[in-house]
Every structure is written in structure tokens, then in C-alpha cells.
Motif scaffolding. Structure first.
Motif, short mmCIF file in Angstrom:
data_model
loop_
_atom_site.label_atom_id
_atom_site.label_comp_id
_atom_site.label_asym_id
_atom_site.label_seq_id
_atom_site.Cartn_x
_atom_site.Cartn_y
_atom_site.Cartn_z
N LEU A 142 -1.27 -17.54 -11.54
CA LEU A 142 -2.19 -16.41 -11.48
C LEU A 142 -1.47 -15.11 -11.17
O LEU A 142 -1.70 -14.09 -11.83
N ILE A 143 -0.61 -15.13 -10.16
CA ILE A 143 0.06 -13.89 -9.77
C ILE A 143 1.06 -13.46 -10.84
O ILE A 143 1.25 -12.26 -11.09
N GLU A 144 1.67 -14.41 -11.53
CA GLU A 144 2.57 -14.06 -12.64
C GLU A 144 1.77 -13.46 -13.80
O GLU A 144 2.22 -12.50 -14.45
N GLY A 145 0.57 -13.99 -14.06
CA GLY A 145 -0.30 -13.42 -15.07
C GLY A 145 -0.80 -12.04 -14.67
O GLY A 145 -0.99 -11.16 -15.52
N GLY A 150 -0.21 -6.25 -16.49
CA GLY A 150 -0.05 -4.84 -16.12
C GLY A 150 -0.77 -4.42 -14.86
O GLY A 150 -0.89 -3.22 -14.58
N PHE A 151 -1.24 -5.38 -14.06
CA PHE A 151 -1.86 -5.02 -12.79
C PHE A 151 -0.80 -4.62 -11.76
O PHE A 151 0.32 -5.14 -11.79
N GLU A 152 -1.18 -3.72 -10.87
CA GLU A 152 -0.32 -3.35 -9.76
C GLU A 152 -1.16 -3.23 -8.50
O GLU A 152 -2.29 -2.75 -8.54
N ILE A 172 3.20 -5.51 -4.57
CA ILE A 172 3.61 -6.90 -4.71
C ILE A 172 4.55 -7.01 -5.90
O ILE A 172 4.30 -6.45 -6.97
N SER A 173 5.64 -7.71 -5.72
CA SER A 173 6.67 -7.83 -6.75
C SER A 173 7.24 -9.24 -6.72
O SER A 173 6.96 -10.02 -5.81
N ASN A 174 8.08 -9.54 -7.69
CA ASN A 174 8.76 -10.83 -7.68
C ASN A 174 9.67 -10.96 -6.47
O ASN A 174 9.84 -12.05 -5.92
N GLU A 175 10.26 -9.83 -6.04
CA GLU A 175 11.11 -9.84 -4.85
C GLU A 175 10.31 -10.26 -3.62
O GLU A 175 10.76 -11.04 -2.79
N PHE A 176 9.10 -9.71 -3.52
CA PHE A 176 8.23 -10.08 -2.40
C PHE A 176 7.88 -11.56 -2.46
O PHE A 176 7.97 -12.27 -1.46
N LEU A 177 7.48 -12.04 -3.64
CA LEU A 177 7.11 -13.45 -3.78
C LEU A 177 8.27 -14.38 -3.46
O LEU A 177 8.09 -15.42 -2.81
N ASN A 178 9.46 -14.01 -3.89
CA ASN A 178 10.64 -14.85 -3.64
C ASN A 178 11.04 -14.85 -2.17
O ASN A 178 11.75 -15.74 -1.71
N ASP A 179 10.60 -13.83 -1.43
CA ASP A 179 10.93 -13.72 -0.01
C ASP A 179 9.97 -14.53 0.86
O ASP A 179 10.24 -14.76 2.05
N LEU A 180 8.84 -14.96 0.31
CA LEU A 180 7.84 -15.68 1.09
C LEU A 180 8.33 -17.08 1.45
O LEU A 180 8.98 -17.74 0.65
#
Length: 241
Positions: A142-145, A150-152, A172-180
Motif C-alpha cells: 500500500l505505501i509503495e503504491g 504520486g501521493f506525498e 514519508i520516504s523510502n529512507e524513512f521506511l527502511n529506518d523503521l
């Protein structure tokens, strides 16, 4: 957005928090051939004029509705130690929806069975039905979609025991998700973090916001063993640019 009622579709009022899950759910309903979202509704603290744990001010929710092109119903409830005031406010609103011929409420819930059960039980008492377009979908997908469409969205609140202060107020970014860490759901489905969506395909134009002071607040909670404890949250003062 075309607000003309399509008699072949089921009219829905969307429960709107202003965050990413609301935005994703609205997007799914907009694309639906079965449902037509005809209005948004948001609950605000009567004293704060802000959205619950998101802490988003009323004027930013108004900006979203304006950019989406849907009418916004603003519901205010006083602070209380339980859900009584909230439920009373929602019940009054359901009367208005019933008079308008609307019997379905849209939600952005994904995984929490007890929350869905609570919503459906309360709605059923009034002859209403809940609509859950994101239900049981994989939260990482879901978050990747969310990104690919184009959501921010900016992180406006987060559990400070789980999430570093450095992310608060940032998108929210991929960097944030990878840091969780592994205890945090990618969509924050267990309340680990909340967000404010300011751009994406549901908006006619992006909403310009500023991030002010970041503060920490503590809340009294009851632990699983019945003892009293504390929960700590970061809050970013997100406001209109």
C-alpha cells in the motif's frame, strides 16, 4: 471532481483524518464503479480545533477538501475520558446523512479487527454500513503504491519510543521506511505514526505547508498487565504556508 449524484452508484460520506490512509481509501473509492464519495467529514476537538492524534489544525483539513473538490462536514466534540462525547457527535451527524439519503461511511482502516468491529457495530445500530477499500491489503504494498501514484505526506505525529525525532515533520520516504524497526507497521496501522497528505491524484493542486516547532507530549495509558504507564509522542506543528 463531479459532485452530481450518480443514481447507479452508492453515495458515501468519507471519514477524513487528512492522513495517508484516508487519502488512499478515497482514491480507491473515486476509482470504484460501485461507490461515489459525495462528501467528507472530520471530527475535531472542540477546544483544540485539531484532529485527534494527528494534531492537524482545522484550516489544513479545509484546504484539503477545497483542493479535492468535496464538501467538508466539520464535527466538534468535547474532551472526555471515553468515547461517549465522540459517539454522540457521530450519531447527530448520522441523522443528517440519513436525511440526505446517505447510508454508507468510508474508512481508511487496514488491519485492526477490533476497530472495524466497533465501527460496524455502531453503524449497524443506525442502519448504516461501513466501506473499507483498503481492508486486509499488504501495508508495504500500500505505501509503495502510495508513492507510485504520486501521493506525498508529512509525518505530523509519531510514537517517540519507536521513531526518531529526525523524521518528524518530514515527508514519508523510502529512507524513512527502511529506518523503521520490525515493530513498526509500514503504514503505521497500530498508531505508530500519523501523517498529513498534501499532494497526490485526489488533489487539484498541492497544498503548501510549513513545519513549525516539534514537541513531545506524554499520555497516561493502562498496560497489558493492568498497571498504569506512559506513552510518549512527537508532534510537528504543521500549518498553512
Amino acid at each position: 471532481m463531479d459532485l452530481k449524484r450518480n443514481d447507479g452508484m452508492i453515495p458515501v460520506s468519507m471519514s477524513w483524518s487528512g492522513g495517508k490512509d484516508s487519502a488512499m481509501a478515497l482514491w480507491e473509492l473515486i476509482k470504484s464503479d460501485e461507490y461515489q464519495v459525495v462528501r467528507l467529514h472530520t471530527t475535531f476537538g472542540e477546544e483544540t480545533r485539531r484532529v485527534g492524534m494527528h494534531g492537524i489544525p482545522e484550516e489544513l483539513i479545509e484546504k484539503q477538501a477545497e483542493s479535492i473538490g468535496l464538501p467538508l462536514d466539520k464535527l466538534y466534540y468535547p474532551a472526555s475520558g471515553d468515547n461517549t462525547a465522540y459517539e454522540k457527535t457521530i450519531n447527530v451527524y448520522l441523522n443528517e446523512l440519513e436525511d440526505a439519503g446517505i447510508k454508507h461511511i468510508g474508512y481508511g482502516d487496514i488491519l485492526l479487527e477490533d476497530l472495524r468491529d466497533y465501527r460496524e457495530e455502531k453503524l449497524a445500530q443506525r442502519g448504516f454500513l461501513g466501506v473499507f477499500p483498503l481492508w486486509k491489503k499488504d501495508t508495504r504494498e500500500l505505501i509503495e503504491g502510495f508513492f507510485s501514484n504520486g501521493f506525498e505526506t508529512k509525518i505530523c505525529a509519531a510514537d517517540s519510543d519507536l521513531i526518531s525525532k529526525k523524521w518528524i515533520g518530514n515527508s514519508i520516504s523510502n529512507e524513512f521506511l527502511n529506518d523503521l524497526n520490525a515493530r513498526v507497521d509500514p503504514c503505521g496501522e497500530n498508531g505508530e505514526f500519523h501523517s498529513y497528505c498534501y499532494a497526490g491524484p485526489i488533489f487539484q493542486s498541492p497544498i503548501e505547508v510549513l513545519v513549525g516547532e516539534i514537541t513531545q507530549k506524554s499520555y497516561d495509558i493502562v498496560l497489558d498487565n493492568g498497571e498504569k504507564g506512559k506513552k510518549h509522542f512527537w508532534f510537528a506543528d504543521i500549518k498553512k504556508a
